[in-house]
Design an enzyme around this catalytic site. Structure first.
Site, mmCIF file in Angstrom:
data_model
loop_
_atom_site.group_PDB
_atom_site.id
_atom_site.type_symbol
_atom_site.label_atom_id
_atom_site.label_comp_id
_atom_site.label_asym_id
_atom_site.label_seq_id
_atom_site.Cartn_x
_atom_site.Cartn_y
_atom_site.Cartn_z
ATOM 1 C CG HIS A 222 -48.982 5.491 -33.241
ATOM 2 N ND1 HIS A 222 -48.215 5.321 -34.374
ATOM 3 C CD2 HIS A 222 -48.372 6.474 -32.522
ATOM 4 C CE1 HIS A 222 -47.200 6.164 -34.359
ATOM 5 N NE2 HIS A 222 -47.263 6.880 -33.245
ATOM 6 C CG HIS A 226 -47.629 4.298 -27.890
ATOM 7 N ND1 HIS A 226 -46.292 4.477 -27.601
ATOM 8 C CD2 HIS A 226 -48.119 5.536 -28.211
ATOM 9 C CE1 HIS A 226 -45.974 5.751 -27.747
ATOM 10 N NE2 HIS A 226 -47.068 6.421 -28.113
ATOM 11 C CG HIS A 262 -50.176 10.463 -26.287
ATOM 12 N ND1 HIS A 262 -50.160 9.310 -25.537
ATOM 13 C CD2 HIS A 262 -49.251 10.295 -27.265
ATOM 14 C CE1 HIS A 262 -49.262 8.479 -26.030
ATOM 15 N NE2 HIS A 262 -48.691 9.043 -27.090
ATOM 16 C CG ASP A 263 -50.435 8.618 -30.079
ATOM 17 O OD1 ASP A 263 -50.474 9.705 -30.685
ATOM 18 O OD2 ASP A 263 -49.376 8.034 -29.794
ATOM 19 C CG ASP A 373 -45.316 10.260 -27.757
ATOM 20 O OD1 ASP A 373 -45.777 9.099 -27.754
ATOM 21 O OD2 ASP A 373 -45.578 11.097 -28.633
#
Length: 475
Positions: A222, A226, A262-263, A373
């Protein structure tokens, strides 16, 4: 079944009643109108078309002038032929009347040839004019195609082995430096047409990506690597399905920003771990989509900072409202705990999918991001295997901490129990493959993606010798 192109008309978002905030995120906010940017884009396209028409008219004038010059040259040649014919008639008289008769006949024949030449020249001129008209039509068609492809900036999806090509399914962000990843991000912004459509500046985009990159931790999985891999998959899906001109610029900006962010600040420890440890994040978000809420909070902080404000400075107030609403629902939807809820909602609307219904469009974007994802199995097996090892490294570290803190053990993270090929195949069959098969039901051009996933699943099934690592839910 809905065709891949959908519709590219301007829509009015309708307001819908909100449902349960935790179970159906996409119905939390009222849907607003995307119009102003579309009108501006249409005006710009009209101006471009007028300029192009002027250029074509100028080109036609030049072509007609060249054709006229060619006609003059052909007429000069005909005149020379007539003069030569007359000279031949006045030449050798040894053959008497026969010679004169033959000479006259030749002269008449030459004049006939000249007439035929003139007719041929006229025909050629007509053909040239027709060709010019055809060329103009081709130019107009090419111009329309260029407009449809964001002024020819978006080139074709491919399956070459260039890991640096953002247009390739075999693109890889694995082990790349942050500088190279930022370059990839800039390419995706440019090739998606966002610079032109929303008048975004490259410098503000660079500053934003730099801030985002520094907000990711150096985790095995993560990480910013990524994030760029997921964003490139979104770009690839839009490219493969030919939806760049179906989605509005705000919709495209929303999903690209959401995929990059998103992470953000992922701690490499799952929601389950946060809840069991009663971490400050879990307490803050009341054990609901803990990490996703944290990622969104960091994302909003960046977007509301000077860096984010400069990036979004060209958006209207209405466009910003639409943008923030979508970014929120997209990032929160990446919680795998809600995976099957979203998939069922999407499956239920496939048969009557309406491109003018913004709830449908939002749900499609959610499925794009959720599928992207977990999409390492779209890559070559070599690339997907590297990502599987990286994710399992995080899982093993979490399992060790769970044991150390006497917490319930997460089954698919235990070093002693993980079997690579079995767990990987199970994850593909349970999560990844059904997601892309649902998308393919709506967008048939994604068949290649489904086939690639199936091929990699077969490799995992047959690769029993690699049993030390696996891949599973990314949260």
């Amino acid at each position: 079944m809905v065709g891949d192109n959908g519709t590219s008309t301007k829509y009015n978002e309708s307001t819908t009643a909100g449902g349960d905030e935790e179970e159906n995120i996409i119905k939390q906010s009222s849907l607003t109108t995307i119009s102003q940017n579309s009108d501006n884009s249409n005006n710009n396209n009209n101006n471009n078309n007028n300029n192009n028409n002027n250029n074509y008219n100028n080109n036609n004038d030049i072509l007609n002038h060249n054709v006229h010059s060619l006609n003059n040259s052909n007429n000069s040649i005909n005149e020379k032929n007539k003069i030569n014919n007359k000279s031949n008639n006045q030449g050798d008289n040894n053959e008497g009347n026969n010679t004169n008769s033959n000479g006259n006949s030749n002269s008449n024949n030459n004049e006939d040839y000249s007439d035929e030449d003139n007719n041929n020249n006229n025909n050629n001129n007509n053909n040239n004019n027709n060709n010019n008209n055809n060329n103009n039509n081709n130019n107009n068609n090419n111009n329309n195609n260029n407009n449809n492809n964001n002024n020819n900036k978006i080139r074709g999806y491919n399956d070459n082995n260039d890991i640096n090509d953002v247009f390739s399914i075999n693109f890889s962000s694995w082990s790349k430096s942050k500088d190279n990843l930022i370059k990839n991000g800039l390419s995706i912004f440019e090739e998606s047409g966002l610079y032109e459509e929303l008048n975004l500046s490259e410098s503000s985009t660079f500053n934003f990506l730099t801030t985002v990159a520094s907000s990711y931790r150096n985790n095995p999985f993560h990480s910013f690597n990524h994030a760029i891999a997921v964003t490139q998959t979104i770009f690839l899906i839009l490219l493969k399905t030919n939806l760049f001109n179906t989605f509005s610029p705000i919709e495209k900006l929303s999903i690209i920003i959401a995929s990059i962010c998103h992470d953000l600040d992922h701690p490499a420890l799952s929601n389950r771990y946060q809840i069991n440890m009663k971490s400050s994040m879990a307490v803050l978000y009341n054990n609901k989509s803990v990490l996703e809420n944290h990622h969104l909070s960091i994302c909003l902080d960046i977007l509301e900072s000077k860096t984010g404000s400069e990036l979004l400075s060209t958006l209207t107030a209405e466009e910003k409202e639409q943008f923030f609403r979508r970014v929120k629902i997209l990032i929160l939807a990446t919680d795998m705990e809600n995976h099957f809820t979203y998939k069922k909602q999407f499956d239920d609307i496939i048969s009557n999918f309406d491109w003018k219904n913004f709830e449908h469009r939002d749900l499609l974007l959610i499925m794009f991001l959720k599928s992207a994802d977990i999409s390492n199995e779209l890559r070559s097996f070599d690339i997907s295997n590297k990502w599987a090892n990286a994710l399992m490294e995080e899982f093993f570290n979490q399992s060790d901490l769970e044991k150390l803190n006497n917490l319930p053990l997460t089954p698919f993270m235990e070093r002693e129990k993980v079997v690579l090929h079995l767990t990987q195949v199970s994850f593909i069959e349970k999560f990844l493959l059904p997601s892309y098969q649902s998308l393919q039901n709506l967008l048939p051009s994604l068949e290649d993606f489904v086939q690639r996933i199936i091929e990699n699943k077969e490799i995992w099934s047959n690769n029993c010798s690699s049993s030390s690592t696996t891949s599973s839910s990314p949260n």
